[in-house]
Design an enzyme around this catalytic site. Structure first.
Site, PDB file in Angstrom:
ATOM      1  N   ASN A  30       0.804  -1.233   0.000  1.00 15.14           N
ATOM      2  CA  ASN A  30       0.000   0.000   0.000  1.00 15.14           C
ATOM      3  C   ASN A  30       0.837   1.283   0.000  1.00 15.14           C
ATOM      4  OD1 ASN A  30       0.915   0.151   2.599  1.00 15.14           O
ATOM      5  ND2 ASN A  30      -1.085  -0.094   3.593  1.00 15.14           N
ATOM      6  N   ASP A 113       3.815 -17.399  14.002  1.00 12.52           N
ATOM      7  CA  ASP A 113       4.581 -17.240  15.231  1.00 12.52           C
ATOM      8  C   ASP A 113       3.576 -17.141  16.368  1.00 12.52           C
ATOM      9  OD1 ASP A 113       6.838 -16.549  16.863  1.00 12.52           O
ATOM     10  OD2 ASP A 113       7.708 -15.546  15.123  1.00 12.52           O
ATOM     11  N   ASP A 215       7.190 -19.073  20.304  1.00 14.55           N
ATOM     12  CA  ASP A 215       8.203 -18.118  20.766  1.00 14.55           C
ATOM     13  C   ASP A 215       8.592 -18.444  22.208  1.00 14.55           C
ATOM     14  OD1 ASP A 215       9.538 -15.420  20.320  1.00 14.55           O
ATOM     15  OD2 ASP A 215       8.389 -14.983  22.126  1.00 14.55           O
ATOM     16  N   GLU A 277      11.038 -22.343  19.680  1.00 16.28           N
ATOM     17  CA  GLU A 277      12.306 -21.707  20.012  1.00 16.28           C
ATOM     18  C   GLU A 277      12.650 -22.184  21.409  1.00 16.28           C
ATOM     19  OE1 GLU A 277      13.939 -17.146  20.151  1.00 16.28           O
ATOM     20  OE2 GLU A 277      12.156 -17.680  21.249  1.00 16.28           O
ATOM     21  N   HIS A 340      15.652 -13.103  12.795  1.00 20.56           N
ATOM     22  CA  HIS A 340      15.446 -11.672  13.028  1.00 20.56           C
ATOM     23  C   HIS A 340      16.122 -11.175  14.307  1.00 20.56           C
ATOM     24  CE1 HIS A 340      12.570 -13.934  15.326  1.00 20.56           C
ATOM     25  NE2 HIS A 340      12.350 -12.881  16.076  1.00 20.56           N
ATOM     26  N   ASP A 341      16.758 -12.069  15.074  1.00 20.32           N
ATOM     27  CA  ASP A 341      17.371 -11.660  16.342  1.00 20.32           C
ATOM     28  C   ASP A 341      18.886 -11.547  16.290  1.00 20.32           C
ATOM     29  OD1 ASP A 341      14.969 -11.510  17.762  1.00 20.32           O
ATOM     30  OD2 ASP A 341      15.003 -13.640  18.251  1.00 20.32           O
TER      31      ASP A 341
HETATM   32  C1  NOJ Z   1      12.177 -14.346  20.841  1.00 23.97           C
HETATM   33  C2  NOJ Z   1      11.930 -13.560  19.585  1.00 23.97           C
HETATM   34  O1  NOJ Z   1      12.591 -14.205  18.524  1.00 23.97           O
HETATM   35  C3  NOJ Z   1      12.443 -12.154  19.829  1.00 23.97           C
HETATM   36  O2  NOJ Z   1      12.436 -11.375  18.659  1.00 23.97           O
HETATM   37  C4  NOJ Z   1      11.589 -11.528  20.892  1.00 23.97           C
HETATM   38  O3  NOJ Z   1      12.117 -10.262  21.245  1.00 23.97           O
HETATM   39  C5  NOJ Z   1      11.532 -12.396  22.152  1.00 23.97           C
HETATM   40  N1  NOJ Z   1      11.363 -13.793  21.883  1.00 23.97           N
HETATM   41  C6  NOJ Z   1      10.366 -11.969  23.006  1.00 23.97           C
HETATM   42  O4  NOJ Z   1       9.168 -12.388  22.439  1.00 23.97           O
END
Ligand code: NOJ
Length: 559
Positions: A30, A113, A215, A277, A340-341
């Site tokens: 958009n 997620d 998560d 995770e 992404h971390d």
């Molecule tokens: C793990 C996630 O991958 C991360 O991005 C997030 O900040 C923490 N869990 C808290 O949800």
């Protein structure tokens, strides 16, 4: 006879390739500068257009979407304020239904997620729970009275650093949060909480989602006496999460019970997957426990061996070998390089190993990920060789980690690895058409060189290397389900390993350096290897087993 334990159970989540999308920065339909669900829909053909011989599509089998629920976005979606709705930022529930339908049409599964260790403090459960000590949801979070001196109830920390306890005026009590203070941990010890979460899980399964990535799935349960975590003897800073033994806030028996219960729900539906995770800094052994004593917990625990490996063949091989040993009979591994971390692997490895051949690392890393025994999970952009954007101006930072400690600095922002997908060399790298809008995070300056459109045209690009590897995996049983065996015991310059079933053998040769002489420790028949994928050799040619490799050669051969 080669033991082929998994050959009779080729389910999609074992043999397919999963692709993680960070919705903020994948594709913006958009023009507001922020990615959205309609944007993802537009790019589905790139991911997999349903044609196995496609010239333009990557050929992945499933997408995992980082959180898309309603959220105040303090942790960019990992702080959910409504589990039943989609964030306005990304679209609507109707958009999500279209995404699901369009994905399924192309044979792409959709994994969500599921952030259920905590909610946002804007979730109505927390608003109610924090309003008084005697409301119906008063026990839905971890509330504790202050210590006698008025301080925090115990030494539990936030993963981001500093105490995990925040004081609430209305209740005159503290609540616990494993992450930011706006992410209060829910109380899984309360059966009403469990019921509410399980109902929500069914809602999404009924909609047709193909699975979840849980998560922070090892910290759901907390000790009911809130006992202190012992401090590690060599700790120099007791405010650092990793300096405590997490005996009382992580990996409790009740945690496994919860995952078993979620798995039972998942198993009521056909062909769904449960990924989890098992948390950063869990050892491989701790993570393996998450398969469950009877393989009745996670299908795929996420473990971080490649992200924490240096770029060195011996180290990487040991990690694979350990995982081979520790994955229980009947269970299945998964591997990833990026998410992404953490910084992207080309930023981690090219810089840290002072390697002057980033293309070589990209090709070798792709080959390892796509030829080990386990489900590969790609992070958007890695297939074109995206690297971290290290020049994000302070005022454009989106990752707001809050650290409540005087001795601890905030960890580096994770934004570098979350910048817009580089589709082409037009404005905003083709991520967003809004000429005058600012994208959610700045596009990496290298987008004119590193982008999908350019790489699709170049037969030697990283993208085409990924495409070839993914196809090779699809078309060769040994790469999908075959056993893994190394041909070099103590690799120093090269990796050489085979994947094999009774029907087929595939040999993977990877040169990490300029060293040409290849010495393998085991006799293996030399003639008639067909080149499946290679950055040096002619594909499809039949060759003898090479005794020397070219510098940074990556070759996948089949017998
Ligand atoms: C793990 C996630 O991958 C991360 O991005 C997030 O900040 C923490 N869990 C808290 O949800």
């Amino acid at each position: 006879m080669i033991q082929d334990t998994n050959s009779n159970t080729e389910t999609w989540w074992k043999t397919g390739v999963i692709y993680q999308i960070y919705p903020f920065t994948f594709a913006d339909a958009n023009g507001d500068g922020i990615g959205d669900l309609q944007g993802i829909i537009k790019k589905l053909d790139y991911l997999n257009d349903g044609n196995p011989d496609s010239e333009t599509s990557l050929g992945i089998d499933a997408i995992w979407l980082s959180p898309i629920n309603k959220s105040p976005m303090i942790d960019n979606g990992y702080d959910v304020s409504d589990y039943y709705d989609i964030s306005d930022t990304f679209g609507t529930l109707a958009d999500f239904e279209i995404l699901l339908e369009e994905s399924h049409k192309r044979g792409i599964k959709v994994i969500l997620d599921l952030v259920i260790n905590h909610t946002s403090n804007q979730h109505h459960w927390f608003i109610e729970s924090s309003s008084s000590k005697d409301n119906p949801k008063s026990d839905w979070y971890h509330w504790q009275d202050p210590a006698p001196d008025g301080g925090v109830p115990n030494n539990w920390l936030s993963y981001f650093g500093g105490t995990g306890w925040t004081f609430n005026q209305a209740r005159q009590q503290y609540y616990y949060h494993s992450f930011n203070e706006n992410q209060p941990d829910i109380n899984w010890g309360n059966p009403e909480v469990k019921a509410a979460i399980y109902q929500m899980i069914r809602f999404w399964l009924d909609k047709g989602v193909d699975g979840f990535r849980l998560d922070a799935s090892s910290v759901y349960s907390k000790d009911k006496y809130y006992r202190y975590n012992p401090v590690k003897f060599d700790s120099t800073d007791n405010n650092k999460y990793n300096n405590l033994h997490h005996l009382y806030d992580k990996d409790l028996p009740e945690n496994h019970q919860i995952i078993r219960e979620i798995r039972t729900i998942i198993d009521e539906y056909e062909d769904r997957v449960l990924i989890g995770e098992t948390f950063i800094n869990s050892t491989l052994y701790e993570s393996a426990i998450f398969y469950g004593m009877n393989n009745d917990e996670l299908h795929l625990p996420f473990t971080f061996e490649f992200p924490f490996s240096p770029w060195y063949p011996g180290y990487i091989q040991r990690e694979i070998a350990k995982k081979e040993l520790i994955t229980p009979e009947g269970a299945w591994a998964s591997y990833f390089l990026d998410n992404h971390d953490i910084p992207r692997h080309l930023s981690r490895w090219v810089e840290c190993s002072l390697c002057t051949n980033p293309l070589g690392i990209a090709q070798a890393a792709a080959a390892i990920l796509l030829t080990v025994r386990g489900t590969p999970i790609l992070y958007y952009g890695q297939e074109i060789g995206m690297v971290d954007n290290e020049d994000i101006p302070a005022e454009q930072i989106q990752d707001k980690i809050v650290v409540r400690s005087e001795t601890q600095e905030s960890p580096e922002s994770r934004d570098g690895a979350r910048t817009p997908m580089q589709w082409d060399d037009s404005v905003h790298a083709g991520f967003s058409f809004g000429k005058d809008t600012r994208t959610w995070l700045p596009v990496h300056q290298n987008y004119k060189e590193v982008n999908v459109a350019k790489e699709l045209k170049d037969p030697n690009s990283i993208l085409n290397f990924y495409r070839q590897l993914i196809r090779a995996r699809k078309n060769n049983e040994a790469l999908r389900i075959g056993n893994w065996r190394s041909l070099i015991h103590y690799p120093y310059e090269h990796l050489a390993y085979v994947r094999e079933t009774n029907a087929e053998r595939v040999l993977i040769l990877i040169n990490f350096s300029y060293e040409k002489d290849l010495t393998i420790d085991e006799h293996i028949s030399c003639d008639n290897w067909q080149v499946l994928v290679s950055n040096i050799r002619e594909v499809d040619k039949i060759i003898d087993l090479p005794t020397t490799l070219e510098a940074f050669e990556v070759s996948v051969l089949r017998k």
